[in-house]
Scaffold this motif. Sequence first.
Motif, PDB file in Angstrom:
ATOM      1  N   GLY A  13       0.788  -1.224   0.000  1.00 15.20           N
ATOM      2  CA  GLY A  13       0.000   0.000   0.000  1.00 15.20           C
ATOM      3  C   GLY A  13       0.820   1.273   0.000  1.00 15.20           C
ATOM      4  N   GLY A  14       2.111   1.155   0.145  1.00 18.86           N
ATOM      5  CA  GLY A  14       2.972   2.334   0.180  1.00 18.86           C
ATOM      6  C   GLY A  14       3.310   2.843  -1.213  1.00 18.86           C
ATOM      7  N   THR A  15       4.103   3.882  -1.267  1.00 14.86           N
ATOM      8  CA  THR A  15       4.463   4.502  -2.536  1.00 14.86           C
ATOM      9  C   THR A  15       5.204   3.522  -3.449  1.00 14.86           C
ATOM     10  OG1 THR A  15       4.653   6.619  -1.406  1.00 14.86           O
ATOM     11  CG2 THR A  15       5.666   6.460  -3.578  1.00 14.86           C
ATOM     12  N   TYR A  38      -6.376   0.892   5.532  1.00 15.70           N
ATOM     13  CA  TYR A  38      -6.713   1.998   4.636  1.00 15.70           C
ATOM     14  C   TYR A  38      -5.856   1.965   3.374  1.00 15.70           C
ATOM     15  CZ  TYR A  38      -7.634   6.666   2.876  1.00 15.70           C
ATOM     16  OH  TYR A  38      -7.979   7.725   2.069  1.00 15.70           O
ATOM     17  N   ALA A  39      -4.575   1.645   3.511  1.00 18.76           N
ATOM     18  CA  ALA A  39      -3.691   1.561   2.346  1.00 18.76           C
ATOM     19  C   ALA A  39      -4.141   0.443   1.405  1.00 18.76           C
ATOM     20  CB  ALA A  39      -2.245   1.342   2.789  1.00 18.76           C
ATOM     21  N   ILE A  40      -4.562  -0.688   1.966  1.00 15.67           N
ATOM     22  CA  ILE A  40      -5.078  -1.791   1.139  1.00 15.67           C
ATOM     23  C   ILE A  40      -6.368  -1.356   0.446  1.00 15.67           C
ATOM     24  CG2 ILE A  40      -6.159  -4.085   1.260  1.00 15.67           C
ATOM     25  CD1 ILE A  40      -3.168  -4.308   1.262  1.00 15.67           C
ATOM     26  N   TYR A  41      -7.228  -0.662   1.175  1.00 18.67           N
ATOM     27  CA  TYR A  41      -8.474  -0.150   0.596  1.00 18.67           C
ATOM     28  C   TYR A  41      -8.174   0.776  -0.584  1.00 18.67           C
ATOM     29  CZ  TYR A  41     -12.512   2.927   0.114  1.00 18.67           C
ATOM     30  OH  TYR A  41     -13.537   3.675  -0.393  1.00 18.67           O
ATOM     31  N   LYS A  42      -7.228   1.722  -0.390  1.00 18.99           N
ATOM     32  CA  LYS A  42      -6.873   2.638  -1.473  1.00 18.99           C
ATOM     33  C   LYS A  42      -6.286   1.889  -2.663  1.00 18.99           C
ATOM     34  CE  LYS A  42      -4.195   5.832  -0.109  1.00 18.99           C
ATOM     35  NZ  LYS A  42      -3.379   6.973   0.298  1.00 18.99           N
ATOM     36  N   LEU A  43      -5.465   0.897  -2.395  1.00 18.13           N
ATOM     37  CA  LEU A  43      -4.864   0.112  -3.468  1.00 18.13           C
ATOM     38  C   LEU A  43      -5.933  -0.625  -4.266  1.00 18.13           C
ATOM     39  CD1 LEU A  43      -2.135  -0.812  -4.692  1.00 18.13           C
ATOM     40  CD2 LEU A  43      -2.203  -2.727  -3.097  1.00 18.13           C
ATOM     41  N   LYS A  44      -6.892  -1.193  -3.583  1.00 18.89           N
ATOM     42  CA  LYS A  44      -7.983  -1.910  -4.256  1.00 18.89           C
ATOM     43  C   LYS A  44      -8.809  -0.976  -5.140  1.00 18.89           C
ATOM     44  CE  LYS A  44     -10.015  -5.438  -1.780  1.00 18.89           C
ATOM     45  NZ  LYS A  44     -10.776  -5.976  -0.641  1.00 18.89           N
ATOM     46  N   GLU A  47      -7.796   2.447 -10.193  1.00 17.33           N
ATOM     47  CA  GLU A  47      -8.397   1.968 -11.441  1.00 17.33           C
ATOM     48  C   GLU A  47      -7.553   0.897 -12.129  1.00 17.33           C
ATOM     49  OE1 GLU A  47      -9.732   3.699 -15.761  1.00 17.33           O
ATOM     50  OE2 GLU A  47      -9.610   5.067 -14.069  1.00 17.33           O
ATOM     51  N   PHE A  48      -6.253   1.115 -12.196  1.00 12.17           N
ATOM     52  CA  PHE A  48      -5.390   0.160 -12.887  1.00 12.17           C
ATOM     53  C   PHE A  48      -5.409  -1.200 -12.199  1.00 12.17           C
ATOM     54  CE2 PHE A  48      -1.417  -1.938 -13.877  1.00 12.17           C
ATOM     55  CZ  PHE A  48      -1.405  -1.840 -15.259  1.00 12.17           C
ATOM     56  N   ILE A  49      -5.411  -1.187 -10.877  1.00 12.37           N
ATOM     57  CA  ILE A  49      -5.356  -2.438 -10.124  1.00 12.37           C
ATOM     58  C   ILE A  49      -6.710  -3.145 -10.148  1.00 12.37           C
ATOM     59  CG2 ILE A  49      -4.960  -3.388  -7.834  1.00 12.37           C
ATOM     60  CD1 ILE A  49      -2.429  -2.133  -8.007  1.00 12.37           C
ATOM     61  N   THR A  50      -7.801  -2.394 -10.165  1.00 11.10           N
ATOM     62  CA  THR A  50      -9.117  -3.039 -10.137  1.00 11.10           C
ATOM     63  C   THR A  50      -9.371  -3.867 -11.391  1.00 11.10           C
ATOM     64  OG1 THR A  50     -10.196  -1.060 -11.031  1.00 11.10           O
ATOM     65  CG2 THR A  50     -10.173  -1.307  -8.639  1.00 11.10           C
ATOM     66  N   GLN A  51      -8.634  -3.608 -12.444  1.00 14.46           N
ATOM     67  CA  GLN A  51      -8.776  -4.391 -13.671  1.00 14.46           C
ATOM     68  C   GLN A  51      -8.054  -5.736 -13.578  1.00 14.46           C
ATOM     69  OE1 GLN A  51      -7.351  -1.793 -16.730  1.00 14.46           O
ATOM     70  NE2 GLN A  51      -8.879  -0.237 -16.304  1.00 14.46           N
ATOM     71  N   GLN A  52      -7.196  -5.883 -12.591  1.00 13.76           N
ATOM     72  CA  GLN A  52      -6.460  -7.126 -12.418  1.00 13.76           C
ATOM     73  C   GLN A  52      -7.281  -8.097 -11.577  1.00 13.76           C
ATOM     74  OE1 GLN A  52      -2.602  -4.778 -11.392  1.00 13.76           O
ATOM     75  NE2 GLN A  52      -2.010  -6.880 -11.806  1.00 13.76           N
ATOM     76  N   THR A  56      -4.763 -10.727  -4.671  1.00 16.54           N
ATOM     77  CA  THR A  56      -5.370 -10.998  -3.378  1.00 16.54           C
ATOM     78  C   THR A  56      -4.824  -9.962  -2.405  1.00 16.54           C
ATOM     79  OG1 THR A  56      -5.427 -13.366  -3.840  1.00 16.54           O
ATOM     80  CG2 THR A  56      -5.604 -12.715  -1.537  1.00 16.54           C
ATOM     81  N   TYR A  57      -5.708  -9.363  -1.609  1.00 17.44           N
ATOM     82  CA  TYR A  57      -5.319  -8.309  -0.669  1.00 17.44           C
ATOM     83  C   TYR A  57      -5.391  -8.840   0.753  1.00 17.44           C
ATOM     84  CZ  TYR A  57      -6.242  -5.508  -4.792  1.00 17.44           C
ATOM     85  OH  TYR A  57      -6.230  -4.996  -6.061  1.00 17.44           O
ATOM     86  N   ILE A  58      -4.326  -8.600   1.530  1.00 12.67           N
ATOM     87  CA  ILE A  58      -4.268  -9.081   2.909  1.00 12.67           C
ATOM     88  C   ILE A  58      -3.745  -7.961   3.805  1.00 12.67           C
ATOM     89  CG2 ILE A  58      -3.181 -10.729   4.490  1.00 12.67           C
ATOM     90  CD1 ILE A  58      -2.988 -12.669   2.127  1.00 12.67           C
TER      91      ILE A  58
END
Length: 95
Positions: A13-15, A38-44, A47-52, A56-58
């Motif tokens: 979730g970091g830079t 929150y960082a995992i939420y933002k990553l999910k 837009e680019f990542i949601t297409q993948q 799996t997010y943990i």
Amino acid sequence: MYNDKTVIIFGAGGTIGSAVCKSLFNARKVIAVDISEYAIYKLKREEFITQQTNVTYIVGDAANTQFCKLLIESEPSVDVVINAAAYKHVDILGK
């Protein structure tokens, strides 16, 4: 480089970690781990990542060696582990 590989990335979730996640679109499977929910939420939500569909997010702590060991052992074929987890204000912590 990571085509058809299973990759675990701590600090996803970091830079740096999120940039690495974005570059892993050809990986067979990406397991994105961060201590910050929150960082995992933002990553999910990116837009680019949601297409993948291979991500799996943990939420978990890379400093917890038992957690890391269990995570790596729970995946049958982990090829690469990337540790991008870091303190944000290292200069403050060093004083």
